[in-house]
Design an enzyme around this catalytic site. Structure first.
Site: not given
Ligand code: URA
Length: 214
Positions: A208, A113, A109
């Site tokens: 994670d 933006t 990501r």
């Protein structure tokens, strides 16, 4: 016998065993080893649902007692995990279908933006003839799934299904608007997406927790 609630192209697996395993995934005290196991097991149960109506072809076989007509899958199957958390779903799928082909889609990501950026995409040939199953445990904003589906289609995929574990309304809407032809399969729909893009109550960061990088 389990049931999948289907709303349009949205299938929510309603299944007591899945519900129990979802609670293991969601519980913050669940250790990595149990988290991995539960995610892989849920993946297998979702695969059973997603593959329910895959086209088959007749195959002639011989049992020890007689000749009979059996069934084989009509299309090759490609699993396409979105890196990295999608790998957690892949593990379970490969236990059931170790001969499936795999296409990896790496997206991150962009912090400015907030849009997904493609950093790695390696897909098998013959996508147009294959049954493609796109994998990501969390359908949060829906942007990664949308981008991944666009990449798959650009390389010829026409039969795509999307599997996640937890979805939220925002993500479902985003993916369905961009790709109305892609059915979504999930184990739960949660009510909220917080300002950091996490599904609430959700299960935290799936990657994670699966890879033990908390
Ligand atoms: N990705 C995750 O791992 N968890 C969320 O809640 C949303 C996106």
């Amino acid at each position: 016998m389990h049931q999948a609630r289907a709303v349009g192209d949205l299938h929510v697996l309603e299944h007591s065993l899945v519900a129990a395993k979802m609670s293991v995934l969601r519980d913050k005290t669940t250790a990595t080893v149990q988290f991995r196991r539960a995610l892989e097991q849920i993946a297998i149960l979702l695969l059973a649902e997603v593959s329910k109506n895959w086209p088959t072809r007749a195959v002639e076989i011989n049992t020890p007692l007689a000749a009979m007509r059996g069934a084989g899958l009509a299309r090759p199957v490609v699993f396409a995990p979105i890196l990295r958390a999608g790998l957690g779903l892949l593990e379970g799928m490969l236990r059931v279908m170790p001969d499936a082909e795999i296409g990896h889609i790496g997206l991150y990501r962009d912090e400015v933006t907030l849009r997904p950026v493609n950093y790695y995409c390696r897909l098998p040939a013959g996508l147009a003839e294959s049954q493609v199953v796109l994998l990501d445990p969390m359908l949060a904003t829906g942007r990664s799934a949308t981008e991944a589906a666009t990449l798959l289609k650009a390389q010829g995929a026409t039969n795509i299904q999307f599997i996640c574990v937890v979805a939220c309304e925002v993500g479902i809407e985003q993916l369905q608007n961009a790709h109305p032809d892609i059915p979504i399969y999930c184990a739960a729909i949660d009510p909220e997406l917080n300002e950091f893009g996490y599904i609430v109550p959700g299960l935290g960061d799936a990657g994670d927790r699966y890879f033990g990088t908390l």
